[in-house]
Design a protein around this motif. Structure first.
Motif, PDB file in Angstrom:
ATOM      1  N   PRO A   1      -4.801   0.247  13.139  1.00  0.00           N
ATOM      2  CA  PRO A   1      -5.041   1.951  12.821  1.00  0.00           C
ATOM      3  C   PRO A   1      -6.782   1.879  12.295  1.00  0.00           C
ATOM      4  N   GLU A   2      -7.150   2.713  12.519  1.00  0.00           N
ATOM      5  CA  GLU A   2      -8.693   2.906  11.882  1.00  0.00           C
ATOM      6  C   GLU A   2      -8.606   3.221  10.629  1.00  0.00           C
ATOM      7  N   THR A   3      -7.750   3.822  10.060  1.00  0.00           N
ATOM      8  CA  THR A   3      -7.861   3.960   8.563  1.00  0.00           C
ATOM      9  C   THR A   3      -6.912   3.028   8.060  1.00  0.00           C
ATOM     10  N   VAL A   4      -7.372   2.252   6.927  1.00  0.00           N
ATOM     11  CA  VAL A   4      -6.682   1.299   6.361  1.00  0.00           C
ATOM     12  C   VAL A   4      -6.144   1.703   4.958  1.00  0.00           C
ATOM     13  N   ARG A   5      -4.915   1.622   4.881  1.00  0.00           N
ATOM     14  CA  ARG A   5      -4.417   2.319   3.533  1.00  0.00           C
ATOM     15  C   ARG A   5      -4.225   1.041   2.371  1.00  0.00           C
ATOM     16  N   ILE A   6      -4.452   1.559   1.255  1.00  0.00           N
ATOM     17  CA  ILE A   6      -4.170   0.806   0.071  1.00  0.00           C
ATOM     18  C   ILE A   6      -3.106   0.567  -0.252  1.00  0.00           C
ATOM     19  N   MET A   7      -2.205  -0.623  -0.393  1.00  0.00           N
ATOM     20  CA  MET A   7      -0.936  -0.852  -0.932  1.00  0.00           C
ATOM     21  C   MET A   7      -0.836  -0.763  -2.279  1.00  0.00           C
TER      22      MET A   7
ATOM     23  N   ASP B   1      -6.719  -1.174  -6.356  1.00  0.00           N
ATOM     24  CA  ASP B   1      -5.068  -1.343  -6.264  1.00  0.00           C
ATOM     25  C   ASP B   1      -4.516  -0.102  -5.883  1.00  0.00           C
ATOM     26  N   THR B   2      -5.161   0.816  -6.319  1.00  0.00           N
ATOM     27  CA  THR B   2      -4.519   2.163  -5.755  1.00  0.00           C
ATOM     28  C   THR B   2      -5.622   2.997  -5.324  1.00  0.00           C
ATOM     29  N   PRO B   3      -5.343   4.238  -4.330  1.00  0.00           N
ATOM     30  CA  PRO B   3      -6.301   5.000  -3.829  1.00  0.00           C
ATOM     31  C   PRO B   3      -6.940   5.792  -4.722  1.00  0.00           C
ATOM     32  N   GLU B   4      -6.303   6.369  -5.732  1.00  0.00           N
ATOM     33  CA  GLU B   4      -6.855   7.348  -6.649  1.00  0.00           C
ATOM     34  C   GLU B   4      -7.341   6.403  -8.263  1.00  0.00           C
ATOM     35  N   ALA B   5      -8.054   5.367  -7.780  1.00  0.00           N
ATOM     36  CA  ALA B   5      -8.571   4.292  -8.931  1.00  0.00           C
ATOM     37  C   ALA B   5      -9.675   5.100  -9.778  1.00  0.00           C
ATOM     38  N   THR B   6      -9.655   4.687 -10.869  1.00  0.00           N
ATOM     39  CA  THR B   6     -10.686   5.017 -11.819  1.00  0.00           C
ATOM     40  C   THR B   6     -11.431   3.923 -12.587  1.00  0.00           C
ATOM     41  N   PHE B   7     -12.758   3.972 -13.133  1.00  0.00           N
ATOM     42  CA  PHE B   7     -13.186   2.914 -13.824  1.00  0.00           C
ATOM     43  C   PHE B   7     -12.598   3.039 -15.282  1.00  0.00           C
TER      44      PHE B   7
END
Length: 695
Positions: A96-102, A403-409
């Motif tokens: 797939p074109e978009t790579v999803r983060i597990m 490690d998550t799509p909604e990651a924060t610093f």
């Protein structure tokens, strides 16, 4: 059975044009057919005569389809992946074109370029805001906002030296170079620039608290500095020079030396409490978590410097080394990531990243590769939330893993300051041909900087207004007690009235021309400038038609004639006319009362709208005002003699009039809430008032 199976294979390969070379051995056994290298041929193998010991395979070098999870991880974080058998063919599995983060596993999130071709020497996650700071070998710093890596600021820190470490503080960001420490705001303004001796070669920086930091390097001392005063407060001498990495815990300062030693120093005196000989050559990195210290470095093997694949682990409770950890990559950086467990991230210079427990066994299945495209990893950092990893390579690229799509610093970041948007595109269009267009529609920001009109003193001459001389009557009657003089007020002037004289003649400053009809000036008016003098209208036989009001009022704002009784309220009537909410309220009001101040005030405002600069009279409004008993009881209605004598306190009178009028307008507009209280619904009074001819 073996011969039958051989005939079956021979029958299957006959249509393909391949010859089978069956041979018989000395014992009369039939040998298996040759191995075919046609990828499109389904090969059936015979496992009857194989040795059972061959079934034991070494560990796989790649992750299996069913990954072995860490017992501390939550299995629910992994998303199931299903393969469609219909889409799997000879061409392989479509990607797939978009790579999803597990969830729970680090994957590449974004990649950006700070400066093409210049190696990244330091990366640092801001501890207060959602920013990633990047410093390169050219002395240039760049900041990126949020995990989307939006460029925030970019500025030059040093002209030639590389940035070796970055540390964020509450007021700005600290940048350490070879012999310089510079503190700058997040926008690029310099707070202070501390320059050290040329012999200093700094490599590490440690912020011990909000106002104190330590700087170490290849010199034989460590500098302690106060950030408030920007002064050196202490110099600690070290026995073994070459401190390249410094860490801190609640018990010790940890100093990693270029000689391969790790020293534990006292928090107050900086004296050595314990020392470990980690590696024979050099120490590249180490990290502290809890009671464990893990180090990585280089060892000399046959007079060749090589990266040691054994991580030395030390227990701070026993102050000795425990079982070393063998990894499958060449470790250059390492950090603890204490999320679900005390995981350890080991980074090699070639872009290999391995996660393992410091007291367990490292598995090759936990190795990930950073897409550096044959570039070397030069810097590495972990965010405060442990959700994001940052890698800087030798080509100037920054790779962000999460490690998550909604990651924060940061868990609770502070809001960042952004530049104000351009207000020019959002301003309304102003038509300069309209005389009533207010210039206040253009917002003017509050500016603390010098304005263009603030000329320097060399180009301007001060012209202060000199104090007027003291009246001779006051000096004559003054009695002096000590150094203070007392004199009665001769009352030759009004309160707060100070006469002044200009250098030139008064009439030269006149901006109001003479009346077209002419008027007699009273003798005492020579003290007042012409532009401030009262203009008296003298009517001719034609009345107002013969007087040119445009000669005095060149605007479209209409005035009110003062030659009627109770004309003191004209000024407040014009103030209320310029208040749009009040004007709209009374102009939309209409009732059946004979004397209604709201109706009369609305009619007066309507006349002011249509006059376009010509004067109007408030006769109807003042007639209705005089019929209200409450106004007479409050003393708001003046006789002609009261206005002529000037004994009335007009300041208090207009205040009482304003309070009464606002109360009266509120009562009259609230009495009728139905449709008949407003215009446009149909009212016989409105038609009667303005109709001039029968239909």
């Amino acid at each position: 059975m073996t011969q039958n199976r051989s005939r079956q294979i021979q029958a299957e390969i006959a249509p393909l044009g391949l010859k089978s070379s069956h041979t018989q051995g000395s014992a009369g056994k039939v040998l298996p057919p040759p191995v075919l290298h046609n990828p499109y041929l389904p090969v059936v193998m015979n496992f009857d005569g194989l040795d059972p010991a061959l079934a034991e395979y070494p560990p796989a070098l790649h992750a299996p389809l069913d990954p072995v999870l860490d017992p501390h991880l939550n299995p629910g974080l992994l998303q199931p992946v299903e393969l469609s058998h219909e889409r799997v063919g000879l061409e392989g599995i479509p990607v797939p074109e978009t790579v999803r983060i597990m969830e729970g596993m680090y994957s590449e999130l974004h990649t950006t370029v700070s400066e093409v071709g210049v190696p990244v020497s330091a990366v640092h996650f801001d501890l207060q805001e959602e920013m990633l700071w990047v410093g390169n070998h050219g002395g240039h710093a760049t900041s990126f906002f949020s995990p989307a890596l939006e460029r925030y600021s970019s500025f030059q820190v040093h002209g030639s030296n590389d940035i070796r470490q970055i540390q964020s503080v509450d007021t700005g960001v600290l940048f350490l170079t070879k012999n310089n420490l510079k503190c700058m705001t997040r926008g690029g303004l310099t707070i202070f620039d501390y320059l050290m001796d040329e012999s200093i070669d700094n490599h590490s920086l440690l912020l011990t608290d909000d106002n104190t930091l330590l700087m170490g390097g290849m010199q034989n001392h460590v500098i302690q500095m106060d950030l408030n005063t920007v002064q050196e407060t202490q110099k600690y001498t070290v026995e073994v020079p070459g401190i390249t990495v410094m860490r801190q815990s609640n018990r010790f300062f940890f100093c990693g030396h270029a000689s391969g030693k790790l020293s534990l120093r006292d928090l107050r005196t900086f004296k050595v409490e314990h020392e470990f000989d980690a590696y024979s050559d050099s120490l590249s990195d180490f990290d502290v978590h809890g009671n464990l210290v893990v180090t990585c470095g280089f060892s000399s093997r046959m007079n060749v410097l090589a990266c040691d694949r054994f991580l030395k682990v030390y227990d701070l409770r026993m102050m000795r080394a425990i079982t070393p950890l063998q990894v499958h990559v060449d470790p250059l950086f390492l950090r603890f990531i204490p999320t679900y467990a005390s995981r350890l991230a080991i980074i090699s210079q070639r872009g290999q990243c391995q996660f393992c427990e410091p007291t367990g066994l490292a598995s090759p299945a936990d190795i990930f590769h950073v897409g550096t495209v044959s570039q070397l990893i030069m810097s590495f950092d972990v965010s405060a939330s442990k959700q994001v990893l940052a890698f800087g390579d030798s080509d100037g690229c920054v790779h962000l893993w999460a490690d998550t799509p909604e990651a924060t610093f940061n868990t609770y970041p502070r809001a960042s300051e952004f530049a104000l948007p351009c207000l020019v595109d959002n301003l309304p269009h102003l038509d300069w041909n309209q005389d009533l267009m207010p210039l206040s529609l253009i917002p003017v920001p509050l500016i603390n900087e010098p304005l263009l009109s603030d000329w320097p003193s060399a180009n301007a001459t001060p012209a202060p207004r000199h104090a007027p001389p003291v009246d001779q009557e006051i000096l004559r009657t003054m009695k002096q007690v000590g150094f203070i003089g007392y004199s009665p007020n001769p009352r030759t002037r009004l309160r707060n009235q100070v006469p002044y004289q200009l250098e030139n003649d008064f009439d030269s400053f006149s901006q109001v021309p003479e009346s077209p009809i002419g008027r007699e000036e009273e003798p005492h008016l020579y003290m007042v400038l012409k532009k401030y003098r009262k203009v008296t209208i003298k009517y001719s036989k034609l009345g107002l038609e013969d007087f040119d009001f445009k000669h005095y009022n060149k605007t479209l704002f209409a005035g009110l004639e003062p030659h009627i009784p109770n004309a003191y309220c004209n000024s407040m009537i014009q103030v209320m006319y310029l208040l749009e909410p009040v004007r709209c309220l009374v102009q939309n009001h209409l009732c059946q009362k004979e004397f209604c101040l709201s109706c009369e005030l609305g009619f007066l405002f309507h006349m002011l709208d249509l006059s376009r600069g010509d004067p109007c009279q408030a006769s109807n409004f003042l007639r209705a005002f005089r019929t209200i008993p409450e106004a007479a009881a409050l003393g708001l209605i003046l006789a002609d003699s009261d206005e002529a004598t000037g004994k009335v306190n007009l300041g208090r009178l207009i205040q009482s009039w304003c309070r009464f009028l606002l109360t009266q307008l509120h009562q009259e507009t609230q009495e009728l809430e139905g449709p008949q209280a407003y215009r446009g619904v149909g009212s016989s009074r409105y038609e009667t008032r303005f109709s001039t001819s029968p239909l």
